[in-house]
Design a protein around this motif. Structure first.
Motif, PDB file in Angstrom:
ATOM      1  N   PRO B 177       8.046   1.053  -1.743  1.00  0.00           N
ATOM      2  CA  PRO B 177       9.377   0.536  -1.374  1.00  0.00           C
ATOM      3  C   PRO B 177       9.721  -0.773  -2.080  1.00  0.00           C
ATOM      4  N   ILE B 178       8.723  -1.610  -2.334  1.00  0.00           N
ATOM      5  CA  ILE B 178       8.992  -2.867  -3.041  1.00  0.00           C
ATOM      6  C   ILE B 178       9.561  -2.561  -4.428  1.00  0.00           C
ATOM      7  N   SER B 179       8.863  -1.683  -5.163  1.00  0.00           N
ATOM      8  CA  SER B 179       9.297  -1.380  -6.524  1.00  0.00           C
ATOM      9  C   SER B 179      10.671  -0.737  -6.531  1.00  0.00           C
ATOM     10  N   ILE B 180      10.868   0.229  -5.620  1.00  0.00           N
ATOM     11  CA  ILE B 180      12.171   0.905  -5.579  1.00  0.00           C
ATOM     12  C   ILE B 180      13.264  -0.111  -5.267  1.00  0.00           C
ATOM     13  N   GLY B 181      13.001  -0.992  -4.287  1.00  0.00           N
ATOM     14  CA  GLY B 181      13.993  -2.000  -3.901  1.00  0.00           C
ATOM     15  C   GLY B 181      14.356  -2.906  -5.063  1.00  0.00           C
ATOM     16  N   VAL B 182      13.338  -3.405  -5.759  1.00  0.00           N
ATOM     17  CA  VAL B 182      13.583  -4.344  -6.860  1.00  0.00           C
ATOM     18  C   VAL B 182      14.358  -3.651  -7.989  1.00  0.00           C
ATOM     19  N   ILE B 183      13.904  -2.455  -8.361  1.00  0.00           N
ATOM     20  CA  ILE B 183      14.535  -1.766  -9.489  1.00  0.00           C
ATOM     21  C   ILE B 183      15.982  -1.413  -9.174  1.00  0.00           C
ATOM     22  N   LEU B 184      16.219  -0.890  -7.944  1.00  0.00           N
ATOM     23  CA  LEU B 184      17.589  -0.536  -7.577  1.00  0.00           C
ATOM     24  C   LEU B 184      18.483  -1.775  -7.512  1.00  0.00           C
ATOM     25  N   ALA B 185      17.950  -2.859  -6.947  1.00  0.00           N
ATOM     26  CA  ALA B 185      18.753  -4.074  -6.822  1.00  0.00           C
ATOM     27  C   ALA B 185      19.161  -4.583  -8.201  1.00  0.00           C
ATOM     28  N   LEU B 186      18.197  -4.578  -9.136  1.00  0.00           N
ATOM     29  CA  LEU B 186      18.512  -5.053 -10.487  1.00  0.00           C
ATOM     30  C   LEU B 186      19.495  -4.109 -11.175  1.00  0.00           C
ATOM     31  N   GLY B 187      19.242  -2.802 -11.032  1.00  0.00           N
ATOM     32  CA  GLY B 187      20.102  -1.823 -11.692  1.00  0.00           C
ATOM     33  C   GLY B 187      21.531  -1.914 -11.178  1.00  0.00           C
TER      34      GLY B 187
END
Lengths: 63, 730
Positions: B177-187
């Motif tokens: 969830p950390i990785s998904i959250g960070v990547i989606l937020a940046l994208g």
């Protein structure tokens, strides 16, 4: 607002200098011994001069 | 045959005509020690570098190649009052050190990016409510993207890698969830910036990484420190063996420099440091460290000996064998493999939490998107709200909840004398309600002591101690130590297999077997009273005395057993030793459940039986024979004096003579588990409050940043409480 053209790159540049400084200090092993570094700052004298004095005790002339 | 000490194995070539060696040093704790050591070593001519590392308790030395013998540094340090021994960085420790440096680099990059993005975000936030023109806002967003994207790509590596590893084995851990959250937020932020939107979440994403990296780094550095201490302790055991370098030439070398096939000499009173087979000589050996059996075993040509055996009477030549060749060791290795496989099924609290957490959060985000679309919002707005839900729930507090407590608790345990071998041992230890103790070496100390000293006149005791100095026999050595004897008697003669005798003021003094000293009757009486003790007799002219020598209980064993019982923990003893010996120890400690003569397989069977009843068993043991049961138990602990294999298998290792660290470890771990659960609940409550706000679509980057740092700080502060536990020992 034109001043931003100078200020923003300047701020980023300063930040970058800090980051490079941090990475350099990390690479040169300054975080390897945090406890020792804290105490070294208040040590009395540098041990590096000791060998020259102790190696030749016979050269001390009587006063 | 005089052995020379050979440390060349540890000397490394530092280039430019210099040699380098690392020494582990005991007792360095202050600035004074540091300069004393550095000055003392630099005073040796040709030494070019002497630097103490106070964190790791080590000294790095460099000198001109070929001018000095490393043994000289150790002697010099001994003169200065410090015990030192060459040290070789184990592979695992080097990996940890590299990883810790990588995490620190990531943290540096992330912190730099967070600070600069924040600097750009605050004008945007204030500009949104005042007079910032959209072009300026876009410019600031683009600058933020320029900083945050490369920084996140670099600093996010530890999380992305771990998430990828988990996903590729079809698992979920907190990093997913950390990785998904960070990547989606940046994208999403990039897309929003292209569309000249009002909100971008670069600051939240990079701040999240910074906070989590702090947690990771703390966790890592604590583990590294524990490992360094464990490495030093192993080095300071200074395990050397006397190796034959020629037919009649011997050299004392570190164990690391011995290969299978080498022949080593084992003199009386020495502990064997290698596994091998006796090829010459006859002796009795004490294998209590390996099997728990305190009775001595006869060794002759063909007998297998294991590292940790104590040679008692004769000199032996041993051919070193490759590991796990002996039948005992092979059997133990097989049991150990089975037990280790079973153990890996334990799921950590953090992983259990993330298994629940990830699906719930991702489902909520999806439902939010669909919900807004159903309510007539555009797909774009719905997706932005959905990503906002992901950002606000991104497990910042959850990611810190467990590592921060673990770091603080393991630091506290470290000060109490307990080292952690595995990260999840704290939570497993906290659940323990049944402890199985091994007797020999765990409840008792590995050193021999005189148990009936109070019944013997002081002058006789002293005289016997002086005479004992003439013998190499470990029992005699224990007697000499107990009597605090310093001056050996002149003209003492050792009669092989019998004892020692000397003449003083016309009287003949004898120390040794009861038959040698005419004390058979006295000896058999004592043997009846204390069946497990070794009896050594002493005669002074006509008068004779006997000393009972055996392994004594740890000084606070009884108090600690009752402290454990006070905590509603059941205690039992499973020992490989004979029945009378175990019975005596159990009686002295007030333990009603005990079994004697137990084999390694039986120990595992007992643990499985208890497990089937739903109890969480902790095994505390030190012998090689305990290794499989250490692995089979829910959690396990070893004293630092334990056999190598056992120490490597145990989850925790405790230092020193007292048993108190066992109780302290349980107290700290219980407190830590309580705080971990509290922290998880804090994170849940935070989400409970924040998620409705996010779903309703009114979250701004300012709210996200404030909520994230607020909850993280709360969790960290709560974790600090793991430093102390209430003292319930009195």
């Amino acid at each position: 607002m034109e001043v931003l053209v100078f200020l923003v790159p300047l701020a980023l540049g300063l930040g970058l200098v800090g980051l490079i400084g941090f990475l350099w200090s990390l690479k040169s092993g300054q975080y390897d011994d945090l406890e020792g570094a804290a105490l070294r700052a208040i040590a009395d004298d540098e041990p590096a001069v000791a060998p020259a004095v102790e190696a030749k005790p016979s050269t001390v002339r009587p006063a | 045959m005089q052995a020379t000490r050979d440390f060349s194995h540890y000397v490394k070539d530092a280039g430019a005509g210099l040699s380098h060696i690392d020494l582990a040093v005991e007792g360095v704790s202050c600035a004074g020690c540091m300069s004393k050591i550095e000055r003392g070593l630099s005073a040796i001519p040709d030494v070019t570098l002497a630097r103490v590392n106070l964190t790791d308790r080590r000294v790095a030395l460099e000198w001109k190649q070929g001018t000095l013998d490393p043994a000289r540094f150790i002697d010099r340090l001994a003169e200065l009052g410090y015990k030192a021994y060459p040290f070789e960085t184990a592979g695992a420790e080097a990996v940890e050190a590299e990883q810790s440096r990588f995490l620190l680099r990531c943290l540096g990059v992330a912190a730099f990016a967070t600070m600069n993005v924040m600097m750009l975000s605050i004008p945007v936030w204030s500009g949104n409510v005042s007079d910032m023109i959209p072009e300026q806002r876009d410019f600031f967003h683009w600058l933020s993207a320029l900083i945050a994207l490369p920084a996140a790509a670099y600093a996010g590596q530890p999380f992305f890698r771990s998430a990828w590893n988990a996903l590729s084995t079809r698992n979920v851990n907190m990093d997913v969830p950390i990785s998904i959250g960070v990547i989606l937020a940046l994208g999403m932020s990039v897309v929003e910036t292209i569309n000249h939107a009002e909100h971008a979440y670069f600051d939240a994403a990079i701040m999240l990484l910074t906070f989590l990296l702090v947690g990771r780094y703390l966790d890592q550095s604590m583990r590294r420190r524990t490992r360094a201490v464990a490495g030093n302790l192993a080095a300071l055991k200074a395990e050397t063996a006397t190796k034959f370098v020629g037919p009649d030439e011997i050299s004392e070398v570190p164990v690391a420099a011995i290969d299978p096939g080498d022949i080593v000499l084992l003199r009386p009173g020495e502990r064997c440091a290698v596994d091998g087979t006796v090829i010459e000589g006859r002796s009795e050996i004490d294998q209590s460290l390996i099997t728990g059996e305190t009775r001595h075993v006869a060794a002759e040509q063909g007998t297998a000996v294991y590292a940790g055996s104590l040679n008692m009477t004769g000199t032996l030549r041993v051919r070193v064998s490759a590991a796990s060749e002996g039948t005992l060791l092979a059997e133990i290795t097989r049991l150990l493999d089975n037990a280790l496989q079973a153990r890996s099924r334990y799921v950590r609290l953090a992983d259990r939490a993330s298994r629940l957490y990830a699906p719930v959060v991702h489902a909520t985000a999806l439902l939010t998107i669909l919900g807004w679309v159903l309510f007539g919002a555009s797909w774009h707005d719905a997706i932005v709200t959905g990503v906002a839900v992901l950002i606000i729930t991104c497990p910042c507090a959850l990611g810190l909840a467990i590592p921060t407590v673990q770091t603080v608790a393991s630091g506290a345990m470290f000060r109490a004398g307990v080292l952690l071998n595995s990260g999840d041992s704290i939570e497993r230890l906290a659940e323990v309600d049944h402890i199985i103790f091994d007797k020999t070496g765990t409840l008792t100390l590995p050193d021999l002591e005189v148990v009936n000293a109070s019944g013997i006149p002081e002058d006789v005791f002293k005289l016997a101690g002086q005479l004992a100095l003439a013998s190499h026999h470990p029992v005699a050595a224990a007697l000499a130590r107990a009597a605090n004897a310093k001056a050996p008697l002149a003209g003492a003669v050792e009669e092989p297999g019998q004892g020692v005798r000397a003449t003083l003021d016309g009287r003949e003094l004898r120390l040794g077997r009861p038959s040698f000293c005419d004390a058979e009757q006295l000896a058999s009486d004592s043997q009846d009273l204390d069946p497990e003790a070794s009896i050594v007799a002493f005669s002074d002219g006509e008068k004779s005395y006997v000393f009972c020598v055996r392994q004594g209980l740890r000084p606070d064993a009884q108090a600690m057993i009752s402290a454990l019982q006070l905590r509603n923990i059941k205690v039992e003893i499973l020992s490989g030793d004979r029945e009378p010996a175990v019975r005596a120890a159990a009686r002295a400690l007030g333990v009603s459940d005990w079994w004697a003569g137990v084999t390694p397989a039986d120990k595992i069977a007992r643990i499985e039986e208890l497990k089937a009843q739903g109890t969480k068993v902790m095994m505390v043991g030190d012998g090689l024979n305990d290794a499989p049961s250490l692995a089979a138990a829910h959690v396990s602990m070893s004293p630092i004096s334990a056999a190598h294999l056992s120490q490597a298998t145990a989850d925790l290792v405790f230092l020193g003579k007292p048993l108190a660290p066992v109780v302290a470890a349980i107290d700290f771990s219980r407190k830590a588990l309580l705080l971990m659960r509290q922290n998880l609940w804090l994170a849940v409550v935070y989400n409970f409050l924040a998620v409705p706000v996010a779903i309703s679509g009114v979250v701004t980057p300012l709210i996200a940043a404030a909520a994230m740092s607020g909850s993280s700080i709360l969790v960290m502060l709560n974790a600090l409480r793991a430093r102390r536990v209430a003292d319930r020992r009195s």
